[in-house]
Enzyme design. Structure first.
Site, PDB file in Angstrom:
ATOM      1  CG  ASP A   1     -31.909 -43.584 -34.578  1.00 55.10           C
ATOM      2  OD1 ASP A   1     -31.737 -42.649 -34.140  1.00 55.10           O
ATOM      3  OD2 ASP A   1     -32.587 -44.591 -34.350  1.00 55.10           O
TER       4      ASP A   1
ATOM      5  CG  ASP B   1     -38.841 -38.952 -34.532  1.00 55.64           C
ATOM      6  OD1 ASP B   1     -37.877 -38.598 -34.220  1.00 55.64           O
ATOM      7  OD2 ASP B   1     -39.601 -40.148 -34.400  1.00 55.64           O
TER       8      ASP B   1
ATOM      9  CD  GLU C   1     -35.373 -41.940 -29.762  1.00 54.86           C
ATOM     10  OE1 GLU C   1     -36.342 -41.403 -29.030  1.00 54.86           O
ATOM     11  OE2 GLU C   1     -35.523 -42.083 -30.919  1.00 54.86           O
ATOM     12  CD  GLU C   2     -37.173 -43.280 -33.696  1.00 56.01           C
ATOM     13  OE1 GLU C   2     -37.797 -43.608 -32.880  1.00 56.01           O
ATOM     14  OE2 GLU C   2     -37.378 -42.032 -33.971  1.00 56.01           O
TER      15      GLU C   2
ATOM     16  CG  ASP D   1     -37.009 -36.725 -30.682  1.00 55.68           C
ATOM     17  OD1 ASP D   1     -37.893 -36.795 -31.878  1.00 55.68           O
ATOM     18  OD2 ASP D   1     -36.760 -37.884 -30.139  1.00 55.68           O
TER      19      ASP D   1
END
Length: 480
Positions: free
Chosen positions: A78, A115, A145-146, A169
């Site tokens: 994501d 990212d 994840e975000e 990451d």
């Protein structure tokens, strides 16, 4: 015509362009997850997919590496969706409009999604290749994840056999990340009382702030637009009579907000506009040295009768915004220069008479995170505001004896004739979740240099991507 076709490594940028065409904002994982599944099928690779849209792709070790210890290559699918006011991209159906500008890849009007799209692209390129030497690979692509690392939290770790992991990451190519913060979300959702009031509508907007990642940039002195608006209201309410119609700033708890807009109902405008301007001058004076592009606009519109927040709730809201902790709270005593504990007031809005204040909390120590959570609970309990604390993820503790870290340092020195920096990160990485679930876990986080992540100015260095990919390939060859 492909936009990145002349870049090397060619297959890395091929896959980065492909996934950039797929809408994949947090919470919208179906299309990108299915893309990874179809990749595995088309390359004859085993895969695992779960209800959270996580995908794990397995590849046997190359010739001579069949019996080597496996390694996890990991990144998240994501992206943070931010765009400029004049951008017409719909993140729920459109891809990104990427382009090359010198040594950088950028996106027109939006975040780039490097990212963590560049991690996915690098891993897919390795999985595709028949010429790269490597141990058995468990490629783990996680979701959401975000917004709280929900994919990693929901992943059944029993599908993984590896005890060593390379997370991709990180965002500085001369650095190995060896520890990261844990965190949580703290969210206030309070029903407000409104009343009718007569006056002139005045809209004050604070815009053009630098913003940035609420972990990586939290110690750089960047102003938080929601906090700026709170200071303005606090200046103002001691000198004149006004009422709040609406307030709106930020849309992500993990992004330092760049804009906040306040709508006021002002009595006796002719007498009070000077006081409003005086309060704004104080704001300009405070932030002029660090937010040189901050723009403050004042729009005076119609007079009439408006729905405004009650006096009691207004006092509580101003107290919350002017007294809340925000930014860096504590520096690490053991790691020089590391922010240990912080929080970011990322979202402030009123919608259907409900006030929402949403913070992202972080700490590299579990006990410090818990203490901060309790402090926020006490603060809002005393304002009689309703709150919830959720989305907890554990910190990734530093490992004194890491074979993987030392092997990467050796590989890096051979490549560039200098040692990489070894740092802890005051931001959440999924490494903490894997470390809490896998015994004797050895992990590093690396990645190419990306600037201004989570903003519309995000850009990925092409030469840096080439360097990191080459180093990663050489590292895999050493993991026999």
């Amino acid at each position: 015509m492909p936009k990145l076709e002349n870049l090397n490594p060619e297959r890395v940028f091929h896959y980065f362009e492909e996934i950039s065409s797929i809408h994949r904002g947090s919470g919208d994982m179906e299309a990108i997850s299915q893309y990874c599944i179809e990749f595995a099928k088309s390359h004859g690779l085993r895969y695992y997919a779960d209800a959270d849209k996580n995908v794990v792709i397995y590849k046997d070790g190359s010739n001579g590496y069949e019996n080597s210890e496996p390694v996890i290559l990991q990144g998240h699918l994501d992206i943070v969706c931010q765009k400029t006011a004049d951008c017409d991209i719909d993140f729920l159906k459109d891809g990104l409009n990427i382009y090359v500008d010198g040594d950088f890849i950028k996106a027109r009007g939006t975040t780039l999604g490097a990212d963590n799209g560049i991690a996915v692209a690098m891993v897919l390129s390795i999985l595709e290749s028949d010429s790269i030497a490597h141990p058995p690979i468990e490629a783990v692509f996680t979701t959401d994840e975000e917004t709280g690392m929900y994919g990693a939290k929901g992943l059944d770790m029993s599908v993984l056999k590896a005890k060593r992991m390379i997370n991709l990451d990180s965002e500085e190519d001369d650095c190995i990340t060896v520890s990261c913060a844990g965190g949580s979300d703290f969210k206030v959702t309070q029903k407000l009382n409104f009343k009718k009031s007569e006056g002139t509508k005045v809209t004050v907007a604070f815009d053009g702030l630098m913003g940035g990642h609420s972990g990586v940039e939290i110690n750089k002195g960047r102003a938080n637009a929601n906090i700026v608006a709170g200071k303005f209201l606090n200046h103002l309410h001691r000198k004149t009579l006004f009422e709040i119609i609406n307030i709106n700033g930020g849309d992500k708890a993990n992004a330092i907000p760049v804009k906040c807009c306040v709508e006021l109902c002002v009595k006796n405008l002719d007498e009070n506009i000077a006081i409003i301007n005086e309060s704004l001058e104080l704001i300009k004076l405070e932030y002029s040295d660090r937010e040189k592009k901050m723009n403050i606009s004042v729009d005076v519109s119609e007079s009439g009768i408006f729905d405004v927040i009650s006096l009691d709730d207004t006092k509580k809201l101003i107290c919350a915004l002017s007294c809340t902790p925000n930014g860096v709270l504590e520096m690490s005593k053991s790691i020089d220069g590391l922010v240990e504990t912080s929080l970011n007031l990322g979202v402030l809005k009123i919608d259907n008479d409900v006030l929402t204040i949403h913070y992202g909390l972080r700490s590299n120590r579990q006990i410090s995170l818990r203490t901060l959570e309790e402090k926020m609970m006490t603060f809002y309990d005393n304002l009689s505001f309703k709150w919830e604390c959720f989305g907890h993820y554990p910190p990734w503790e530093y490992r004194e004896n890491s074979k993987l870290r030392e092997l990467y340092k050796k590989t890096y020195v051979e490549q560039f004739d200098k040692e990489p920096r070894v740092e802890a990160l005051h931001a959440g990485l999924e490494c903490g979740i894997f470390a809490s679930a896998i015994n004797d876990f050895d992990c590093i986080a690396i990645g190419p240099t990306i600037f201004d992540v989570h903003t519309v100015n995000e850009k990925l260095s092409i030469t840096s991507t080439t360097r990191i990919y080459s180093t990663l390939v050489k590292l895999l060859a050493k993991m026999q």
